[in-house]
Motif scaffolding. Sequence first.
Motif, mmCIF file in Angstrom:
data_model
loop_
_atom_site.group_PDB
_atom_site.id
_atom_site.type_symbol
_atom_site.label_atom_id
_atom_site.label_comp_id
_atom_site.label_asym_id
_atom_site.label_seq_id
_atom_site.Cartn_x
_atom_site.Cartn_y
_atom_site.Cartn_z
ATOM 1 N N ALA A 178 -30.586 -27.360 55.337
ATOM 2 C CA ALA A 178 -30.795 -26.522 54.150
ATOM 3 C C ALA A 178 -31.008 -27.371 52.901
ATOM 4 C CB ALA A 178 -29.605 -25.590 53.953
ATOM 5 N N GLY A 179 -30.337 -28.531 52.839
ATOM 6 C CA GLY A 179 -30.502 -29.405 51.679
ATOM 7 C C GLY A 179 -31.917 -29.912 51.544
ATOM 8 N N HIS A 180 -32.549 -30.227 52.667
ATOM 9 C CA HIS A 180 -33.937 -30.696 52.618
ATOM 10 C C HIS A 180 -34.855 -29.591 52.130
ATOM 11 C CE1 HIS A 180 -37.670 -32.633 53.494
ATOM 12 N NE2 HIS A 180 -37.983 -31.769 54.443
ATOM 13 N N MET A 181 -34.607 -28.358 52.566
ATOM 14 C CA MET A 181 -35.455 -27.245 52.125
ATOM 15 C C MET A 181 -35.358 -27.056 50.617
ATOM 16 S SD MET A 181 -37.401 -26.103 54.317
ATOM 17 C CE MET A 181 -37.970 -24.953 53.077
ATOM 18 N N VAL A 186 -37.979 -27.763 45.153
ATOM 19 C CA VAL A 186 -37.957 -28.465 43.858
ATOM 20 C C VAL A 186 -39.183 -29.366 43.717
ATOM 21 C CG1 VAL A 186 -36.727 -30.212 42.506
ATOM 22 C CG2 VAL A 186 -35.450 -28.350 43.596
ATOM 23 N N GLU A 187 -39.539 -30.048 44.799
ATOM 24 C CA GLU A 187 -40.703 -30.948 44.775
ATOM 25 C C GLU A 187 -41.996 -30.163 44.547
ATOM 26 O OE1 GLU A 187 -38.383 -33.888 47.883
ATOM 27 O OE2 GLU A 187 -40.149 -32.781 48.563
ATOM 28 N N LYS A 215 -40.704 -38.273 54.749
ATOM 29 C CA LYS A 215 -40.387 -39.437 55.582
ATOM 30 C C LYS A 215 -38.880 -39.642 55.658
ATOM 31 C CE LYS A 215 -41.270 -44.422 56.021
ATOM 32 N NZ LYS A 215 -42.015 -45.587 55.451
ATOM 33 N N HIS A 216 -38.203 -39.517 54.529
ATOM 34 C CA HIS A 216 -36.747 -39.694 54.508
ATOM 35 C C HIS A 216 -36.058 -38.636 55.366
ATOM 36 C CE1 HIS A 216 -32.751 -40.610 52.996
ATOM 37 N NE2 HIS A 216 -32.595 -39.333 52.718
ATOM 38 N N ALA A 217 -36.538 -37.396 55.304
ATOM 39 C CA ALA A 217 -35.946 -36.321 56.102
ATOM 40 C C ALA A 217 -36.112 -36.592 57.587
ATOM 41 C CB ALA A 217 -36.583 -34.982 55.732
#
Length: 224
Positions: A178-181, A186-187, A215-217
Amino acid sequence: MKSDTVRTPVEDRAISLNELAYLRFRQALITLQYKPGDYLNMAQVMADLEVGRTPVNQAVHRLAAEGLLQILPRKGVMVAPLSLDDAFELIEVRLVNELLCIRLAAARITTGQIAQLREVNARLAQASQQRDPLAMMQCDNQFHHLLAGIAANRRLMDILNIIHAQAQRFWATTLSDAGHMEEVIVEHNAIITALEEGNLSAAEQATQHHILSFKHALLTSSGR
Protein backbone atom coordinates in the motif's frame (compact mmCIF):
# COMPACT_ATOMS: atom_id res chain seq x y z
CA MET A 1 -6.94 -19.03 -14.44
CA LYS A 2 -10.65 -19.40 -13.83
CA SER A 3 -12.95 -19.33 -16.83
CA ASP A 4 -14.62 -15.97 -16.11
CA THR A 5 -14.54 -13.84 -19.24
CA VAL A 6 -11.72 -11.31 -19.27
CA ARG A 7 -13.24 -7.87 -19.83
CA THR A 8 -11.40 -4.75 -20.93
CA PRO A 9 -12.21 -1.05 -20.49
CA VAL A 10 -12.58 -0.56 -24.25
CA GLU A 11 -15.46 -2.95 -24.93
CA ASP A 12 -17.98 -0.14 -25.07
CA ARG A 13 -16.86 0.61 -28.63
CA ALA A 14 -17.20 -1.49 -31.76
CA ILE A 15 -14.09 -3.59 -32.35
CA SER A 16 -13.32 -6.67 -34.42
CA LEU A 17 -13.12 -10.16 -32.91
CA ASN A 18 -9.39 -10.17 -33.62
CA GLU A 19 -8.92 -6.93 -31.69
CA LEU A 20 -11.22 -8.14 -28.91
CA ALA A 21 -9.20 -11.34 -28.49
CA TYR A 22 -5.97 -9.34 -28.45
CA LEU A 23 -7.19 -6.83 -25.86
CA ARG A 24 -8.66 -9.44 -23.53
CA PHE A 25 -5.61 -11.70 -23.83
CA ARG A 26 -3.24 -8.79 -23.29
CA GLN A 27 -5.07 -7.65 -20.18
CA ALA A 28 -5.01 -11.18 -18.75
CA LEU A 29 -1.24 -11.29 -19.27
CA ILE A 30 -0.57 -7.82 -17.89
CA THR A 31 -2.58 -8.50 -14.74
CA LEU A 32 -0.88 -11.88 -14.25
CA GLN A 33 -4.09 -13.85 -14.60
CA TYR A 34 -1.86 -16.08 -16.71
CA LYS A 35 1.27 -16.68 -14.68
CA PRO A 36 4.78 -15.98 -16.03
CA GLY A 37 6.47 -19.18 -17.17
CA ASP A 38 3.23 -21.14 -17.53
CA TYR A 39 2.43 -23.08 -20.70
CA LEU A 40 -1.06 -22.21 -21.96
CA ASN A 41 -3.87 -24.58 -22.83
CA MET A 42 -5.24 -22.79 -25.89
CA ALA A 43 -8.67 -24.42 -25.60
CA GLN A 44 -8.91 -22.97 -22.09
CA VAL A 45 -7.72 -19.58 -23.33
CA MET A 46 -10.48 -19.57 -25.97
CA ALA A 47 -13.03 -20.37 -23.25
CA ASP A 48 -11.61 -17.68 -20.94
CA LEU A 49 -11.70 -15.00 -23.63
CA GLU A 50 -14.94 -16.21 -25.25
CA VAL A 51 -13.49 -15.97 -28.74
CA GLY A 52 -12.58 -18.55 -31.40
CA ARG A 53 -9.34 -20.16 -32.45
CA THR A 54 -8.43 -17.80 -35.31
CA PRO A 55 -8.67 -14.56 -33.28
CA VAL A 56 -6.74 -16.17 -30.42
CA ASN A 57 -4.02 -17.43 -32.76
CA GLN A 58 -3.62 -13.96 -34.25
CA ALA A 59 -3.48 -12.47 -30.77
CA VAL A 60 -0.77 -14.96 -29.79
CA HIS A 61 1.50 -13.74 -32.58
CA ARG A 62 0.91 -10.06 -31.75
CA LEU A 63 1.59 -10.66 -28.06
CA ALA A 64 4.70 -12.70 -28.82
CA ALA A 65 6.00 -9.78 -30.89
CA GLU A 66 5.37 -7.52 -27.86
CA GLY A 67 7.36 -9.83 -25.58
CA LEU A 68 4.40 -11.00 -23.47
CA LEU A 69 4.27 -14.56 -24.88
CA GLN A 70 6.84 -17.00 -26.19
CA ILE A 71 6.05 -19.46 -28.99
CA LEU A 72 8.23 -22.54 -28.51
CA PRO A 73 8.41 -25.10 -31.35
CA ARG A 74 7.05 -28.54 -30.34
CA LYS A 75 6.26 -27.22 -26.86
CA GLY A 76 3.51 -24.66 -27.28
CA VAL A 77 2.84 -21.14 -26.06
CA MET A 78 4.37 -19.95 -22.81
CA VAL A 79 3.74 -16.78 -20.83
CA ALA A 80 7.00 -14.84 -20.93
CA PRO A 81 8.88 -15.25 -17.63
CA LEU A 82 9.74 -12.30 -15.42
CA SER A 83 13.29 -11.60 -14.25
CA LEU A 84 14.90 -8.66 -12.51
CA ASP A 85 17.48 -8.40 -15.28
CA ASP A 86 14.66 -7.96 -17.81
CA ALA A 87 13.06 -5.39 -15.53
CA PHE A 88 16.26 -3.34 -15.27
CA GLU A 89 16.69 -3.35 -19.06
CA LEU A 90 13.08 -2.21 -19.36
CA ILE A 91 13.67 0.61 -16.89
CA GLU A 92 16.61 1.86 -18.98
CA VAL A 93 14.37 1.95 -22.05
CA ARG A 94 11.57 3.64 -20.11
CA LEU A 95 13.88 6.43 -18.94
CA VAL A 96 14.82 7.36 -22.49
CA ASN A 97 11.36 7.10 -24.05
CA GLU A 98 9.27 8.51 -21.23
CA LEU A 99 11.53 11.54 -20.84
CA LEU A 100 11.03 12.20 -24.56
CA CYS A 101 7.30 11.73 -24.06
CA ILE A 102 7.15 14.25 -21.22
CA ARG A 103 9.11 16.83 -23.23
CA LEU A 104 6.68 16.56 -26.12
CA ALA A 105 3.68 16.53 -23.79
CA ALA A 106 4.89 19.64 -21.95
CA ALA A 107 4.91 21.57 -25.22
CA ARG A 108 1.41 20.44 -26.28
CA ILE A 109 -0.71 19.83 -23.20
CA THR A 110 -4.01 21.69 -22.74
CA THR A 111 -6.01 22.65 -19.67
CA GLY A 112 -8.56 19.98 -20.51
CA GLN A 113 -5.86 17.31 -20.69
CA ILE A 114 -4.52 18.39 -17.29
CA ALA A 115 -8.02 17.84 -15.90
CA GLN A 116 -8.17 14.39 -17.52
CA LEU A 117 -4.89 13.36 -15.92
CA ARG A 118 -6.06 14.56 -12.51
CA GLU A 119 -9.35 12.67 -12.87
CA VAL A 120 -7.58 9.42 -13.75
CA ASN A 121 -5.16 9.80 -10.84
CA ALA A 122 -8.10 10.43 -8.49
CA ARG A 123 -9.66 7.16 -9.68
CA LEU A 124 -6.32 5.44 -9.08
CA ALA A 125 -6.35 6.75 -5.50
CA GLN A 126 -9.89 5.45 -5.02
CA ALA A 127 -8.97 2.03 -6.43
CA SER A 128 -5.97 1.93 -4.09
CA GLN A 129 -8.15 2.69 -1.08
CA GLN A 130 -10.51 -0.10 -2.14
CA ARG A 131 -7.56 -2.47 -2.72
CA ASP A 132 -8.78 -3.27 -6.23
CA PRO A 133 -5.65 -4.42 -8.14
CA LEU A 134 -7.32 -4.64 -11.56
CA ALA A 135 -8.76 -1.12 -11.28
CA MET A 136 -5.38 0.17 -10.09
CA MET A 137 -3.63 -1.31 -13.10
CA GLN A 138 -6.27 0.00 -15.50
CA CYS A 139 -6.03 3.53 -14.06
CA ASP A 140 -2.23 3.51 -14.13
CA ASN A 141 -2.28 2.28 -17.73
CA GLN A 142 -4.78 4.98 -18.67
CA PHE A 143 -2.63 7.66 -17.04
CA HIS A 144 0.43 6.72 -19.08
CA HIS A 145 -1.67 6.18 -22.21
CA LEU A 146 -3.05 9.73 -21.86
CA LEU A 147 0.47 11.15 -21.50
CA ALA A 148 1.59 9.30 -24.61
CA GLY A 149 -1.43 10.63 -26.49
CA ILE A 150 -0.71 14.19 -25.37
CA ALA A 151 2.84 13.84 -26.74
CA ALA A 152 1.13 13.30 -30.12
CA ASN A 153 3.82 11.17 -31.73
CA ARG A 154 2.33 7.94 -33.08
CA ARG A 155 5.58 6.03 -33.31
CA LEU A 156 6.55 6.95 -29.78
CA MET A 157 3.06 5.97 -28.61
CA ASP A 158 3.45 2.52 -30.21
CA ILE A 159 6.78 2.04 -28.43
CA LEU A 160 5.37 3.20 -25.09
CA ASN A 161 2.35 0.94 -25.46
CA ILE A 162 4.62 -2.11 -25.62
CA ILE A 163 6.94 -0.86 -22.86
CA HIS A 164 4.07 -0.16 -20.47
CA ALA A 165 2.48 -3.56 -21.07
CA GLN A 166 5.74 -5.25 -20.15
CA ALA A 167 6.33 -2.93 -17.18
CA GLN A 168 2.87 -3.50 -15.75
CA ARG A 169 3.51 -7.23 -15.38
CA PHE A 170 6.40 -6.35 -13.08
CA TRP A 171 4.38 -3.64 -11.35
CA ALA A 172 1.61 -6.16 -10.61
CA THR A 173 4.03 -7.94 -8.28
CA THR A 174 4.28 -4.80 -6.09
CA LEU A 175 0.57 -3.97 -5.75
CA SER A 176 0.24 -5.58 -2.32
CA ASP A 177 2.43 -2.78 -0.93
CA ALA A 178 0.00 0.00 0.00
CA GLY A 179 2.91 2.36 0.70
CA HIS A 180 4.18 2.01 -2.85
CA MET A 181 0.73 2.78 -4.25
CA GLU A 182 0.62 6.00 -2.22
CA GLU A 183 4.01 6.92 -3.67
CA VAL A 184 2.77 6.28 -7.23
CA ILE A 185 -0.21 8.60 -6.73
CA VAL A 186 2.02 11.35 -5.31
CA GLU A 187 4.48 10.89 -8.18
CA HIS A 188 1.69 11.17 -10.76
CA ASN A 189 0.49 14.38 -9.08
CA ALA A 190 4.01 15.82 -9.23
CA ILE A 191 4.14 15.14 -12.98
CA ILE A 192 0.71 16.73 -13.49
CA THR A 193 1.57 19.82 -11.43
CA ALA A 194 4.83 20.37 -13.29
CA LEU A 195 3.02 20.11 -16.64
CA GLU A 196 0.29 22.48 -15.43
CA GLU A 197 2.91 25.03 -14.37
CA GLY A 198 4.80 24.66 -17.65
CA ASN A 199 7.93 23.66 -15.73
CA LEU A 200 9.73 21.26 -18.08
CA SER A 201 12.67 20.66 -15.76
CA ALA A 202 10.37 19.70 -12.89
CA ALA A 203 8.31 17.48 -15.21
CA GLU A 204 11.45 15.64 -16.33
CA GLN A 205 12.67 15.23 -12.75
CA ALA A 206 9.27 13.96 -11.62
CA THR A 207 9.13 11.47 -14.49
CA GLN A 208 12.62 10.17 -13.77
CA HIS A 209 11.81 9.87 -10.07
CA HIS A 210 8.63 7.95 -10.90
CA ILE A 211 10.51 5.38 -13.00
CA LEU A 212 13.33 4.96 -10.49
CA SER A 213 10.75 4.55 -7.72
CA PHE A 214 9.38 1.62 -9.73
CA LYS A 215 12.87 0.12 -9.75
CA HIS A 216 13.15 0.55 -5.98
CA ALA A 217 9.77 -1.13 -5.45
CA LEU A 218 10.88 -4.10 -7.54
CA LEU A 219 14.10 -4.45 -5.56
CA THR A 220 12.15 -4.24 -2.30
CA SER A 221 9.57 -6.83 -3.35
CA SER A 222 12.33 -9.21 -4.48
CA GLY A 223 14.24 -8.84 -1.23
CA ARG A 224 17.32 -7.41 -2.92
